[in-house]
Scaffold this motif. Structure first.
Motif, PDB file in Angstrom:
ATOM      1  N   VAL A 217       8.885   9.599 -14.918  1.00  0.00           N
ATOM      2  CA  VAL A 217       8.628   8.194 -14.601  1.00  0.00           C
ATOM      3  C   VAL A 217       9.323   7.872 -13.286  1.00  0.00           C
ATOM      4  O   VAL A 217      10.514   8.145 -13.117  1.00  0.00           O
ATOM      5  CB  VAL A 217       9.141   7.251 -15.712  1.00  0.00           C
ATOM      6  CG1 VAL A 217       8.765   5.797 -15.396  1.00  0.00           C
ATOM      7  CG2 VAL A 217       8.595   7.653 -17.076  1.00  0.00           C
ATOM      8  N   VAL A 218       8.574   7.317 -12.332  1.00  0.00           N
ATOM      9  CA  VAL A 218       9.123   6.999 -11.011  1.00  0.00           C
ATOM     10  C   VAL A 218       8.716   5.591 -10.615  1.00  0.00           C
ATOM     11  O   VAL A 218       7.721   5.051 -11.110  1.00  0.00           O
ATOM     12  CB  VAL A 218       8.627   7.995  -9.941  1.00  0.00           C
ATOM     13  CG1 VAL A 218       9.046   9.413 -10.279  1.00  0.00           C
ATOM     14  CG2 VAL A 218       7.121   7.903  -9.761  1.00  0.00           C
ATOM     15  N   GLU A 219       9.489   4.999  -9.714  1.00  0.00           N
ATOM     16  CA  GLU A 219       9.047   3.765  -9.077  1.00  0.00           C
ATOM     17  C   GLU A 219       8.055   4.151  -7.982  1.00  0.00           C
ATOM     18  O   GLU A 219       8.341   5.006  -7.145  1.00  0.00           O
ATOM     19  CB  GLU A 219      10.215   2.990  -8.486  1.00  0.00           C
ATOM     20  CG  GLU A 219       9.794   1.633  -7.920  1.00  0.00           C
ATOM     21  CD  GLU A 219      10.961   0.853  -7.338  1.00  0.00           C
ATOM     22  OE1 GLU A 219      11.168  -0.304  -7.730  1.00  0.00           O
ATOM     23  OE2 GLU A 219      11.670   1.422  -6.468  1.00  0.00           O
ATOM     24  N   ALA A 220       6.876   3.552  -8.001  1.00  0.00           N
ATOM     25  CA  ALA A 220       5.833   3.909  -7.048  1.00  0.00           C
ATOM     26  C   ALA A 220       6.239   3.544  -5.625  1.00  0.00           C
ATOM     27  O   ALA A 220       6.894   2.525  -5.393  1.00  0.00           O
ATOM     28  CB  ALA A 220       4.528   3.202  -7.415  1.00  0.00           C
ATOM     29  N   ALA A 221       5.846   4.384  -4.692  1.00  0.00           N
ATOM     30  CA  ALA A 221       6.065   4.132  -3.266  1.00  0.00           C
ATOM     31  C   ALA A 221       4.715   4.160  -2.563  1.00  0.00           C
ATOM     32  O   ALA A 221       3.768   4.784  -3.034  1.00  0.00           O
ATOM     33  CB  ALA A 221       7.003   5.183  -2.676  1.00  0.00           C
ATOM     34  N   ASP A 222       4.634   3.509  -1.416  1.00  0.00           N
ATOM     35  CA  ASP A 222       3.370   3.424  -0.701  1.00  0.00           C
ATOM     36  C   ASP A 222       2.858   4.810  -0.304  1.00  0.00           C
ATOM     37  O   ASP A 222       3.634   5.664   0.155  1.00  0.00           O
ATOM     38  CB  ASP A 222       3.546   2.562   0.555  1.00  0.00           C
ATOM     39  CG  ASP A 222       2.222   2.164   1.167  1.00  0.00           C
ATOM     40  OD1 ASP A 222       1.299   1.817   0.407  1.00  0.00           O
ATOM     41  OD2 ASP A 222       2.098   2.202   2.410  1.00  0.00           O
ATOM     42  N   ASP A 223       1.584   5.035  -0.526  1.00  0.00           N
ATOM     43  CA  ASP A 223       0.899   6.292  -0.205  1.00  0.00           C
ATOM     44  C   ASP A 223       1.293   7.449  -1.117  1.00  0.00           C
ATOM     45  O   ASP A 223       0.972   8.606  -0.813  1.00  0.00           O
ATOM     46  CB  ASP A 223       1.103   6.690   1.262  1.00  0.00           C
ATOM     47  CG  ASP A 223       0.148   5.955   2.194  1.00  0.00           C
ATOM     48  OD1 ASP A 223      -0.940   5.544   1.728  1.00  0.00           O
ATOM     49  OD2 ASP A 223       0.479   5.796   3.368  1.00  0.00           O
ATOM     50  N   MET A 224       1.974   7.177  -2.198  1.00  0.00           N
ATOM     51  CA  MET A 224       2.334   8.223  -3.152  1.00  0.00           C
ATOM     52  C   MET A 224       1.074   8.668  -3.894  1.00  0.00           C
ATOM     53  O   MET A 224       0.363   7.851  -4.481  1.00  0.00           O
ATOM     54  CB  MET A 224       3.382   7.691  -4.131  1.00  0.00           C
ATOM     55  CG  MET A 224       3.932   8.711  -5.116  1.00  0.00           C
ATOM     56  SD  MET A 224       5.212   7.949  -6.187  1.00  0.00           S
ATOM     57  CE  MET A 224       6.629   7.960  -5.086  1.00  0.00           C
ATOM     58  N   ALA A 225       0.774   9.971  -3.865  1.00  0.00           N
ATOM     59  CA  ALA A 225      -0.401  10.495  -4.555  1.00  0.00           C
ATOM     60  C   ALA A 225      -0.159  10.503  -6.060  1.00  0.00           C
ATOM     61  O   ALA A 225       0.912  10.916  -6.524  1.00  0.00           O
ATOM     62  CB  ALA A 225      -0.711  11.907  -4.062  1.00  0.00           C
TER      63      ALA A 225
END
Length: 346
Positions: A217-225
């Motif tokens: 589980v991660v915090e989403a970042a911009d352009d993350m596939a």
């Protein structure tokens, strides 16, 4: 037990904070609305435990860092003896966020940040007290909404969705844990989550969930596939969209009061994945996500909503259920199992 009040009686609040400035500020803000009355204050956790038992308030606002007994220890003791709902008041720092997530794990109903959180305080106080009172009285709800519906037969077009979308708010962290901890490390699709939270707190929640769940589980970042077997939590204070198999994170442009918004995320999922989506609405106040989930349903998605009995606040899942777009209304403990069944993992 939570003291029963006539419908017209003010909601009785106990304010707990070691800072006299904060006690006064919270008290003044609460009492601007005549639906509330601050019946007393406490300067530390030990006082809070004693006054909670003596005064039996309808709800407590609880600071985290205090002398003699901190808010976490006080929360444990209060919840061990009563069902009084507690809203944590937290500093918007990395340490404050981590402690707040711990409080939510233990059973705090919700939280507000000390900086900029007061504007939502009345709404949250109303929501948690109303939800607690609703659980204490016999439920008079339409059977189709209150009881789990029969598991729907899997249609070929939705047998293995390409994406799982989850929306949540009040009570969401614990509900998310109950759902995600059931899923295996090799879960075959990405999971995207819009949980109503301010900045800092979503990162702390993602780290905790990743520590206790098999999936990452991660915090989403911009352009993350987006990758199978990974759950992506939209960062607090921002809008979370899906474009071409990637997370797109951007500042809010007035699309919604909520940041991240379930509606915004669901709309982008409908555009990017069509009907190849499993959409799940968990506990939360309000109706964010109902429009987006209806759009997903119209495109062929399978929709689940958490039931009233297991929701901290049956607002968002109720809006989905009552809109008619929910294929299933289930206890939170059954949702993870149902996801596995849909993916052939049971």
């Amino acid at each position: 037990m939570l003291k029963q009040q006539p419908a017209s009686a003010p909601i009785r609040v106990l304010v707990v904070d070691d800072s006299s400035f904060m006690r006064n500020a919270i008290t003044r803000h609460i009492q601007r609305d005549t639906h509330f009355r601050v019946i007393d204050t406490a300067t530390n956790g030990r006082e809070a435990v004693a006054k909670a038992e003596q005064l039996k308030p309808d709800v407590i606002t609880m600071d985290v860092e205090m002398p003699e007994m901190n808010g976490i220890d006080a929360l444990r003791q209060i919840l061990a003896k009563s069902n009084i709902p507690v809203i944590m008041v937290s500093s918007q720092t990395e340490a404050g966020a981590k402690t707040t997530i711990q409080a939510l794990q233990l059973g705090a109903m919700d939280f507000i940040p000390k900086a900029g959180g007061f504007e939502q305080l009345h709404e949250k106080l109303h929501a948690v007290v109303g939800a607690t009172r609703a659980r204490l009285r016999p439920q008079v709800v339409k059977p189709s909404l209150s009881a789990p519906r029969r598991a729907m037969p899997m249609r070929a077009r939705i047998a293995k969705p390409q994406l799982v979308v989850i929306g949540s708010s009040t009570g969401g962290p614990r509900a998310l844990c109950q759902v995600l901890e059931v899923l295996p490390k090799n879960f075959p699709a990405p999971i995207v989550i819009a949980q109503h939270m301010p900045p800092q707190f979503t990162a702390a929640m993602a780290k905790w969930l990743s520590d206790v769940c098999a999936i990452k589980v991660v915090e989403a970042a911009d352009d993350m596939a987006l990758q199978p077997g990974v759950a992506y939590v939209g960062p607090g204070g921002m809008q979370f969209r899906l474009v071409n198999g990637k997370a797109k994170i951007a500042a809010a442009q007035g699309e919604s009061l909520y940041k991240p918004s379930v509606d915004v995320l669901a709309d982008s999922a409908a555009a990017a994945y069509g009907g190849n989506v499993l959409a799940i609405m968990l506990t939360g106040m309000g109706n964010d996500g109902a429009k987006g989930f209806n759009k997903l349903k119209e495109g062929g998605a399978h929709v689940m909503a958490q039931d009233q009995a297991t929701s901290s606040v049956w607002g968002m899942p109720r809006a989905v259920a009552e809109s008619g777009c929910a294929d299933e209304v289930l206890p939170v403990g059954e949702i993870g199992k149902r996801i596995k069944a849909m993916f052939g993992l049971a």
